[in-house]
Write a protein that holds these residues in place. Structure first.
Motif, PDB file in Angstrom:
ATOM      1  N   VAL A  28      15.152  71.862 -36.147  1.00 19.34           N
ATOM      2  CA  VAL A  28      14.493  72.595 -37.227  1.00 19.34           C
ATOM      3  C   VAL A  28      14.987  72.091 -38.584  1.00 19.34           C
ATOM      4  O   VAL A  28      14.196  71.749 -39.460  1.00 19.34           O
ATOM      5  CB  VAL A  28      14.751  74.110 -37.109  1.00 19.34           C
ATOM      6  CG1 VAL A  28      14.143  74.855 -38.301  1.00 19.34           C
ATOM      7  CG2 VAL A  28      14.158  74.645 -35.803  1.00 19.34           C
ATOM      8  N   ALA A  29      16.288  72.036 -38.756  1.00 19.07           N
ATOM      9  CA  ALA A  29      16.876  71.603 -40.026  1.00 19.07           C
ATOM     10  C   ALA A  29      18.202  70.912 -39.739  1.00 19.07           C
ATOM     11  O   ALA A  29      18.780  71.062 -38.659  1.00 19.07           O
ATOM     12  CB  ALA A  29      17.083  72.792 -40.964  1.00 19.07           C
ATOM     13  N   GLU A  71      29.330  78.787 -45.752  1.00 19.47           N
ATOM     14  CA  GLU A  71      29.388  78.957 -44.290  1.00 19.47           C
ATOM     15  C   GLU A  71      28.007  79.147 -43.676  1.00 19.47           C
ATOM     16  O   GLU A  71      27.778  78.801 -42.523  1.00 19.47           O
ATOM     17  CB  GLU A  71      30.265  80.166 -43.943  1.00 19.47           C
ATOM     18  CG  GLU A  71      31.747  79.952 -44.182  1.00 19.47           C
ATOM     19  CD  GLU A  71      32.438  79.254 -43.030  1.00 19.47           C
ATOM     20  OE1 GLU A  71      31.737  78.817 -42.103  1.00 19.47           O
ATOM     21  OE2 GLU A  71      33.677  79.164 -43.060  1.00 19.47           O
ATOM     22  N   THR A  72      27.078  79.698 -44.434  1.00 23.80           N
ATOM     23  CA  THR A  72      25.750  79.999 -43.886  1.00 23.80           C
ATOM     24  C   THR A  72      24.787  78.823 -43.959  1.00 23.80           C
ATOM     25  O   THR A  72      23.699  78.867 -43.378  1.00 23.80           O
ATOM     26  CB  THR A  72      25.125  81.181 -44.641  1.00 23.80           C
ATOM     27  OG1 THR A  72      25.092  80.866 -46.052  1.00 23.80           O
ATOM     28  CG2 THR A  72      25.927  82.453 -44.419  1.00 23.80           C
ATOM     29  N   LEU A  73      25.145  77.757 -44.667  1.00 25.17           N
ATOM     30  CA  LEU A  73      24.216  76.654 -44.933  1.00 25.17           C
ATOM     31  C   LEU A  73      23.836  75.905 -43.664  1.00 25.17           C
ATOM     32  O   LEU A  73      24.690  75.549 -42.858  1.00 25.17           O
ATOM     33  CB  LEU A  73      24.831  75.679 -45.938  1.00 25.17           C
ATOM     34  CG  LEU A  73      23.978  74.459 -46.318  1.00 25.17           C
ATOM     35  CD1 LEU A  73      22.691  74.885 -47.012  1.00 25.17           C
ATOM     36  CD2 LEU A  73      24.777  73.507 -47.199  1.00 25.17           C
ATOM     37  N   VAL A  74      22.538  75.653 -43.484  1.00 21.48           N
ATOM     38  CA  VAL A  74      22.023  74.860 -42.371  1.00 21.48           C
ATOM     39  C   VAL A  74      21.530  73.503 -42.860  1.00 21.48           C
ATOM     40  O   VAL A  74      21.840  72.472 -42.288  1.00 21.48           O
ATOM     41  CB  VAL A  74      20.883  75.606 -41.645  1.00 21.48           C
ATOM     42  CG1 VAL A  74      20.210  74.696 -40.630  1.00 21.48           C
ATOM     43  CG2 VAL A  74      21.424  76.844 -40.958  1.00 21.48           C
ATOM     44  N   PHE A 118      17.756  82.853 -44.923  1.00 14.94           N
ATOM     45  CA  PHE A 118      17.099  82.837 -46.228  1.00 14.94           C
ATOM     46  C   PHE A 118      17.104  81.422 -46.785  1.00 14.94           C
ATOM     47  O   PHE A 118      17.877  80.559 -46.344  1.00 14.94           O
ATOM     48  CB  PHE A 118      17.798  83.788 -47.214  1.00 14.94           C
ATOM     49  CG  PHE A 118      19.218  83.380 -47.565  1.00 14.94           C
ATOM     50  CD1 PHE A 118      19.488  82.595 -48.683  1.00 14.94           C
ATOM     51  CD2 PHE A 118      20.285  83.797 -46.779  1.00 14.94           C
ATOM     52  CE1 PHE A 118      20.796  82.227 -48.999  1.00 14.94           C
ATOM     53  CE2 PHE A 118      21.595  83.441 -47.092  1.00 14.94           C
ATOM     54  CZ  PHE A 118      21.844  82.647 -48.207  1.00 14.94           C
ATOM     55  N   PHE A 119      16.211  81.170 -47.745  1.00 15.90           N
ATOM     56  CA  PHE A 119      16.209  79.916 -48.495  1.00 15.90           C
ATOM     57  C   PHE A 119      16.934  80.128 -49.807  1.00 15.90           C
ATOM     58  O   PHE A 119      16.716  81.133 -50.497  1.00 15.90           O
ATOM     59  CB  PHE A 119      14.772  79.457 -48.785  1.00 15.90           C
ATOM     60  CG  PHE A 119      14.165  78.627 -47.692  1.00 15.90           C
ATOM     61  CD1 PHE A 119      14.653  77.367 -47.405  1.00 15.90           C
ATOM     62  CD2 PHE A 119      13.095  79.106 -46.955  1.00 15.90           C
ATOM     63  CE1 PHE A 119      14.094  76.590 -46.398  1.00 15.90           C
ATOM     64  CE2 PHE A 119      12.521  78.353 -45.953  1.00 15.90           C
ATOM     65  CZ  PHE A 119      13.024  77.086 -45.677  1.00 15.90           C
ATOM     66  N   ASP A 120      17.817  79.173 -50.178  1.00 14.77           N
ATOM     67  CA  ASP A 120      18.415  79.253 -51.505  1.00 14.77           C
ATOM     68  C   ASP A 120      17.474  78.579 -52.502  1.00 14.77           C
ATOM     69  O   ASP A 120      16.405  78.069 -52.142  1.00 14.77           O
ATOM     70  CB  ASP A 120      19.818  78.636 -51.528  1.00 14.77           C
ATOM     71  CG  ASP A 120      19.840  77.136 -51.222  1.00 14.77           C
ATOM     72  OD1 ASP A 120      18.806  76.451 -51.440  1.00 14.77           O
ATOM     73  OD2 ASP A 120      20.894  76.640 -50.778  1.00 14.77           O
ATOM     74  N   LEU A 150      17.983  75.896 -46.160  1.00 17.06           N
ATOM     75  CA  LEU A 150      17.968  77.048 -45.272  1.00 17.06           C
ATOM     76  C   LEU A 150      19.382  77.513 -44.971  1.00 17.06           C
ATOM     77  O   LEU A 150      20.286  76.709 -44.727  1.00 17.06           O
ATOM     78  CB  LEU A 150      17.252  76.690 -43.960  1.00 17.06           C
ATOM     79  CG  LEU A 150      17.178  77.792 -42.889  1.00 17.06           C
ATOM     80  CD1 LEU A 150      16.303  78.941 -43.365  1.00 17.06           C
ATOM     81  CD2 LEU A 150      16.657  77.213 -41.573  1.00 17.06           C
ATOM     82  N   HIS A 151      19.575  78.826 -44.974  1.00 17.45           N
ATOM     83  CA  HIS A 151      20.834  79.447 -44.576  1.00 17.45           C
ATOM     84  C   HIS A 151      20.557  80.397 -43.421  1.00 17.45           C
ATOM     85  O   HIS A 151      19.515  81.051 -43.387  1.00 17.45           O
ATOM     86  CB  HIS A 151      21.443  80.246 -45.735  1.00 17.45           C
ATOM     87  CG  HIS A 151      21.864  79.406 -46.897  1.00 17.45           C
ATOM     88  ND1 HIS A 151      23.187  79.259 -47.267  1.00 17.45           N
ATOM     89  CD2 HIS A 151      21.143  78.667 -47.777  1.00 17.45           C
ATOM     90  CE1 HIS A 151      23.260  78.474 -48.334  1.00 17.45           C
ATOM     91  NE2 HIS A 151      22.030  78.107 -48.667  1.00 17.45           N
TER      92      HIS A 151
END
Length: 486
Positions: A294-295, A305-308, A366-368, A373-374
């Motif tokens: 996906v990403a 920490e949440t960053l994809v 969510f998107f920053d 994507l996070h």
């Protein structure tokens, strides 16, 4: 002639590789010509069986199992890998669910309808030309399928059917991050029953690279292979990577890429990887069995920490609220994915349940404002405590950032007053006390999100894929089999 583009490409690569070692397996080094012969023998044996619909392979990870899978791709409409660790009843029920025509096993004592792989290797087997013609005319130019299954730890496994073209598109989409070349060795540290590791093996052979296979995950045996390679690429889940860095690891500089997927890669593990694999680029993929990739992103120590990362080519991601409406950038919601890499649908007694064009597997994120994507967790793990919505993954991330905490899992324990109390199960490698943990967590978590109960668990249950078996761990917690941490 082969209907499978993947099988055809691998056969062509092997044909032109001659004496090149293409598979490391234990103390064996298998050359291209030898592996090609094995594929062709299996293919002739499968053709003679006249069963060309749904074939399941019930074998541990090995060159034989991989050769059989490649051969099956070329003659069957759908090929599956069953987990050899499944109980007999699960195997029978899953075979019935997926409408399997034949199960191939290397266990002659199996109670299910099996065919020993030794039969397929008989040198006197010759091709049945009528059967060959039948295979070559299966629905014209059909697209072979592959079905992977969940581990089966909670009842009947769920089968996800993917088309061959979705795999081929994934090969193209991941190249920017995997950078797999013919001169590389792809390390495959897990069972083919888990789609990640079967994908890794096929991905390597499809490119013309060498692969290293292991029947079971033993970190010390895996790192031994590093001495024999120059450009290693590791596909693994975070718990496996953590085990590798804690093994007696030499020649880490021979690994050029580490590809982490399956769950979020904690920064604490990333920092250890950087110390051991000094030349490696570390990449994290977000994906699932249903969605494929996906990403992705190249990991940095400064990442949230949440960053994809960014969506891969031909992947569209939207964030929606409970009512299905798109929500503003920066706001948390359910992650929906529309992609030509995704699976076709779930298998069932009534046939294939076609997947929706836009798929949600329960992840929240969510998107920053940079378009990245996070992920903040899975909605099916969230629970309520004192009227607050608790996301276990966020608390687990905070716990594993504490020095001395190797692993963490957070659960809701039913409570008449609070709905649930927040409980943390930990694997710790230092003398940490409950007050120490709470003091550290106050720096990163809201008071309501800090666990009130802590347990110690030294030996963590794992799924076939090497992930933490949260279901078994929760059962141990509720059964009061874990040591309380004071």
């Amino acid at each position: 002639m082969m209907n499978s583009q993947i099988a055809s490409r691998i056969v062509a690569n092997l044909t032109h590789s001659g004496d090149k070692v293409v598979i490391y397996f234990g103390d064996k080094q298998i050359k291209a010509a030898e592996f090609l012969d094995l594929i062709q023998i299996y293919r002739r044996g499968l053709i003679n069986l006249h069963r060309h619909e749904n074939i399941a392979i019930l074998m541990k990870t090995s060159p034989d199992a991989l050769a059989l899978f490649i051969a099956s791709l070329s003659v069957a409409k759908n090929t599956c890998f069953f987990d050899p660790n499944w109980p007999e009843d699960i195997i029978k029920k899953t075979a019935n669910l997926a409408q399997i025509d034949m199960i191939i096993s290397d266990d002659s004592q199996s109670a299910v309808d099996t065919l020993s792989h030794l039969v397929l290797k008989t040198p006197t087997v010759t091709a049945d030309h009528e059967a060959e013609a039948e295979v070559n005319n299966l629905d014209g130019n059909y697209d072979p399928n592959y079905t992977c299954f969940t581990s089966g730890s909670t009842g009947l496994p769920k089968g996800c059917m993917r088309s061959e073209m979705s795999w081929i598109r994934s090969f193209g989409s991941d190249q920017k991050f995997t950078d797999i070349q013919e001169s590389d060795t792809v390390i495959v540290p897990g069972s083919f029953a888990h789609s990640l590791f079967l994908y890794a093996a096929i991905r390597g052979l499809y490119t013309g690279a060498t692969i290293a296979l292991f029947t079971n995950f033993h970190p010390n045996r895996i790192v031994e292979i590093f001495e024999h390679i120059n450009n290693g690429v590791i596909f693994a889940v975070p718990t496996q990577l953590d085990a590798l860095v804690h093994s007696t690891c030499q020649h880490g500089e021979n690994i050029k890429r580490i590809l982490s997927t399956g769950s979020k890669l904690p920064i604490s593990i990333y920092e250890k990887l950087v110390d051991v694999f000094t030349e490696a680029v570390i990449v994290e993929f977000y994906g699932t069995s249903e969605l494929s990739y996906v990403a992705a992103r190249t990991v940095s120590v400064d990442d949230p920490e949440t960053l994809v990362g960014r969506p891969l080519p031909n992947v569209e991601i939207s964030i929606k609220g409970p009512d299905g409406a798109d929500i503003p950038m920066g706001s948390e919601g359910l992650v929906y994915v529309k992609s030509d890499l995704a699976f076709r649908g779930y298998v069932s007694h009534s046939g294939l349940q076609e997947a929706d064009k836009s798929i949600c597997v329960g992840d929240a994120g969510f998107f920053d404002f940079n378009g990245d994507l996070h992920l903040v967790g899975r909605m099916d793990r969230a629970f309520q405590s004192s009227g607050r919505n608790i996301i276990p993954e966020a608390i687990e991330t905070a716990l594993t950032s504490i020095e001395g905490v190797a692993l963490a899992a957070v659960f809701g324990v039913p409570d008449a007053t609070r709905e649930n109390r927040i409980a943390a199960v930990l694997c710790i490698d230092a003398q940490i006390t409950k007050p120490d943990l709470i003091s550290c967590l106050r720096q990163s978590l809201a008071t309501y999100a800090i666990p009130s109960i802590y347990y110690k668990c030294d030996i963590w249950p794992k799924t076939t894929s090497g992930k933490i078996d949260l279901i078994t761990l929760r059962s141990k917690l509720l059964a009061k089999e874990l040591e309380v941490l004071f």
